[in-house]
Each structure stands twice: as C-alpha cells, then as structure tokens.
Scaffold this motif. Structure first.
Motif, PDB file in Angstrom:
ATOM      1  N   ASP A 164     -11.312  -4.434   3.320  1.00 25.40           N
ATOM      2  CA  ASP A 164     -10.249  -4.220   4.294  1.00 25.40           C
ATOM      3  C   ASP A 164     -10.666  -4.844   5.615  1.00 25.40           C
TER       4      ASP A 164
ATOM      5  N   PHE B 149      -4.679  -4.148  -7.494  1.00 22.07           N
ATOM      6  CA  PHE B 149      -4.216  -2.964  -6.774  1.00 22.07           C
ATOM      7  C   PHE B 149      -3.833  -1.822  -7.701  1.00 22.07           C
TER       8      PHE B 149
ATOM      9  N   ARG C  74       0.814  -1.223   0.000  1.00 20.79           N
ATOM     10  CA  ARG C  74       0.000   0.000   0.000  1.00 20.79           C
ATOM     11  C   ARG C  74       0.839   1.259   0.000  1.00 20.79           C
TER      12      ARG C  74
ATOM     13  N   PHE D 182      -6.240   4.261  -1.192  1.00 26.18           N
ATOM     14  CA  PHE D 182      -5.372   3.077  -1.261  1.00 26.18           C
ATOM     15  C   PHE D 182      -4.788   2.731   0.113  1.00 26.18           C
ATOM     16  N   VAL D 183      -4.552   3.769   0.932  1.00 23.43           N
ATOM     17  CA  VAL D 183      -3.994   3.521   2.270  1.00 23.43           C
ATOM     18  C   VAL D 183      -4.972   3.905   3.378  1.00 23.43           C
TER      19      VAL D 183
ATOM     20  N   GLY E 263      -1.278   3.148  -7.142  1.00 21.43           N
ATOM     21  CA  GLY E 263      -2.267   2.230  -6.591  1.00 21.43           C
ATOM     22  C   GLY E 263      -3.679   2.720  -6.872  1.00 21.43           C
TER      23      GLY E 263
END
Lengths: 149, 302
Positions: free
Chosen positions: B94, B116, A71, A111-112, A77
């Motif tokens: 997640d 991704f 990540r 993405f994070v 990403g």
C-alpha cells in the motif's frame, strides 16, 4: 445534474448529504434567493450507480484513495491482498499512533485498512496532531463523514 | 407550456461537484499514464484464442529484451494473468503513491483482480444492492479498470500491456479510459469462426483510429519437437483472410506448443523455459515488431 428554482429562476445549491445506512442517499439543495429547500432522494440502485463511478454528490471530504472503489465495493476481498508500505510513518511530520488507536485500526478489515489508516493519518498531519488516539479518530470520523471506518 | 432555463442555459455551479470529480479522475489517470511509454491492448473479441497466454509471453519477452513492462489483467471476471506470471498470493504494498503492483516473471509488474479476491474460484461480486445489478455493474467494472490503470504505482514503464477480455464492449471500455490508445494487437486463430468474430473487434479499433493495429495469429501450426516438421492445426486460412479484408498486417505467428500452455499455467512462461524454441522465437519476432510501433505521441516522463 442541476436544480432550478423556477419562481426565482435561480440555481439551487448543494447544502448537505445524508446516508441513512439503508443504501439510500439524501442530498439537500436550497435556493439562494427564496431559501426554499428540496431533497434529492435516491434508491439503493441509483445510489450505487453514482457510487460505482467513484464520485460523491456534494464533493469529497477526503482525497480519493488508491483503489478506493475496488476496496470498498468488492465482495469477498482477500485479507492478505494488501500490506503496509515499509516506509509508512517514516516521512517528515509522521504521526504516531497510540496503542489504543492501533488496536482499533486492527479491527478494520485489512482489505481497506491501509486506506483508512492513510485517511486518519492525513487528517492528523493536516491539523498538526502528533499522536493519533481513538478520540481523534472519532472526531475525524464525524468531521469527514466516515461512517463505518 | 411554462418557460424556464434548461441545463445548458444554466452555467451557475450547484456545488454538487460531480463534473469536477469526473474531470479530476481523468486528470489523475492521464498523469499516471504519462510515465508509460506505450500502452498495448491485447484483444480479440473472441474467447479461447489464447489471448492471455500471448499477453504473458509477450510481456516477459519484452522484459527479457531489456524493457520495463507492466501488465493489466482487464479480465475482471475471469482473471488469469496473476497465475500465468507467477504472482498468485502476492500481497500488494500500500504505497504512498498508489498500490505497488506485484512483481512477476522476468520482473514484469502485474495487476489482476485475482490478487484482490479470496480464493481462486471466487466469482466477481460487488456489494449491495443485489437488485438491478446489470444497471450499475458495467459502471463498477469500468471504475475498477480505471483504478487498475490509474491507482497503481507503475513507475516508469516502456510498455503497459492490457489483456482485454472477450467482447467488443470491453474494447470500447478501454478506449473510453485510454482514448489515445497507440497500439492494439488482435489475437486470432486460423479458424473461420475466429475470423468472423475478431473482424468485429478489428473494425472497432480501426474506427477508433488506433494508429498501430496488428494481428497475432495464434496456434498456427504444431511443430514436432523431434523433427521440426510443421503441421497446421486448423483448416482454412481465416487469419490471412482477416488480414486481407481488413488491410491490417499480421505481426506475429505463434505456433502451438503444448509446453507453452502447461508452463504458462504454472506461472513460468514458456519463452523463459525454452528461449530457443519455435514459440520463443515467434514471440521474439512479435516483440521486435511491437518495439517498432512505439507510441510517437507520448513522451515518457523520466
């Protein structure tokens, strides 16, 4: 990797880590006998090499997050790669996010974002903070060394 | 020359916690894979032999036979299994216990770099520094593969198939992460060139003492859909020679079927589209052989 203070024949111990933000890293070690300090300075390539293994000199402030290196290191990403878990926040001791904190979290690249949210939530839960605010995020970021999050 | 203690003479902890973190990574990976019955590496060493198509079709065949199956697309630079198993564009949940894999054809769980990346043509790139990338890129890719294996909430699986990209170094990378790899399938076409390249990879997995190793002969012949006549595609007997020289038996022979490539490319593995055709029957026989090679060393955690 160990550092030996030759005059004292004493292993130097890790004191602190600094990330100046230019891709380099500084790690300070000190001799417990003579108190002499030394800094390990790594260039961006060396820093990246250690980082690419998913480890941090001096240890981690927060537990390893799932897919952490992918990540944080993947260029380009997809914003749609992750979606939050439907059960997120419904567990006992759930932490409530204030509207301001949610707004700030939304500015984190998706993405994070899930990883960042978990870090802040765990921080609040461990300290029995019921409502997560931007001020709590600032404190956490400072305490945990989460620059850029 | 001055005398002072060297690394192994110093047993005092420096507090840098590097070794501890590496050991912790290994422990987490081991813990995650403890709920996987059998890990099957599908490799070749050579590109273009149809390894990923074999992986996708074997995965859905095993799933159709009642097994819980996961697939790791270890080809980080040229991922294709997300497309082949119909999960392109799926977002990954997640989860609290890790990233939940995409649910593909026949319920196969999938993780692939393609999930991704932004855009189907995005090359694999890591963030700065851009200089001396060759020094740390391999380490980065090993870490990404470790995360694919260890940070994904696979749940309880009967089989986890790992599609290993071309290159003997890629097989070595997987063996470093999964030193007790129980099963390896080496995919080869009957050509002499394929035999020569696959032989190197075969030697590597045998030297690593992988207990169950089999050869999968892919694109062995063309079966006429009208009359059922079989016609060899390649001249030579490279696969038989590979088997006799290495002492490794041939576990499966997959005939060439143009539909297999077309359907797999659109995310609908051909074994599901034509379950009674020659290719599906060949995959069924291969799946049966793989079932017989279940890992005797690992007890699945319920």
């Amino acid at each position: 990797m160990k550092f030996l203070c030759i005059p004292c024949d004493h292993v130097m111990e890790f004191v602190e880590r600094q990330l100046p933000g230019d891709g380099t890293l500084a790690a300070v070690f000190a001799c417990g006998k003579c108190q002499r300090e030394m800094a390990l300075l790594t260039n961006p390539m060396e820093t990246q090499f250690v980082s690419s293994m998913g480890i941090k000199i001096g240890g981690r402030e927060v537990p390893t997050q799932p897919m952490e290196v992918t990540r944080t290191s993947l260029e380009g990403g997809s914003d749609a790669a992750f979606r939050p878990s439907p059960s997120a926040g419904s567990s006992p001791g759930a932490v409530e996010w204030s509207p301001d904190a949610v707004e700030r979290l939304q500015r984190v690249p998706s993405f994070v974002r899930g990883m960042v949210k978990r870090i802040y939530t765990d921080y609040a839960r461990e300290r029995e903070i019921r409502v997560l605010t931007p001020e709590v995020m600032d404190t956490a970021r400072s305490e945990l060394g989460l620059e850029g999050m | 020359m001055r005398k002072f203690r060297t690394y192994n003479q110093v047993d005092h902890d420096t507090g840098s916690e590097l070794l501890e973190q590496v050991l912790d990574q290994r422990a987490r990976l081991s813990q995650r894979l403890s709920s996987v019955g059998t890990i099957v590496a599908i490799a070749s060493g050579k590109g273009g032999v149809g390894k990923s198509a074999v992986t996708a079709n074997l995965a859905v065949t095993l799933a159709s036979r009642g097994h819980a199956v996961g697939v790791v697309d270890a080809d980080l630079n040229g991922p294709s299994l997300a497309r082949m198993l119909g999960v392109t564009g799926q977002s990954l949940e997640d989860g609290e216990d890790g990233v939940v894999p995409a649910a593909g054809a026949a319920g196969v769980s999938v993780i692939s770099m393609e999930l991704f990346q932004e855009g189907a043509d995005a090359p694999l790139r890591w963030k700065e520094p851009s200089s001396d990338t060759f020094l740390w890129q391999s380490s980065m890719e090993t870490t990404a593969l470790r995360e694919f294996l260890g940070d994904v909430a696979w749940g309880v699986l009967d089989f986890l198939l790992v599609d290993v990209p071309p290159g003997t170094d890629k097989i070595r990378r997987l063996l470093e992460l999964v030193p007790n790899l129980p099963v390896a399938l080496m995919v080869a076409t009957p050509s002499e060139m394929s035999r020569a390249v696959v032989a190197r990879s075969l030697r590597m997995v045998r030297e690593a003492e992988v207990p169950e190793v089999g050869i999968v002969a892919n694109m062995t012949e063309y079966v006429c859909p009208a009359c059922g006549h079989e016609e060899p595609i390649f001249t030579g007997n490279g696969v038989e020679r590979l088997s006799s020289e290495s002492g490794v038996s041939i576990w499966g022979r997959i005939p060439f079927d143009p539909h297999l490539a077309v359907s797999t490319d659109r995310g609908a593995p051909w074994v599901l589209e034509d379950p009674n055709g020659p290719a599906a029957q060949a995959f069924d026989a291969l799946a049966e052989r793989v079932e017989g090679a279940r890992n005797p060393r690992a007890e699945r955690v319920p």
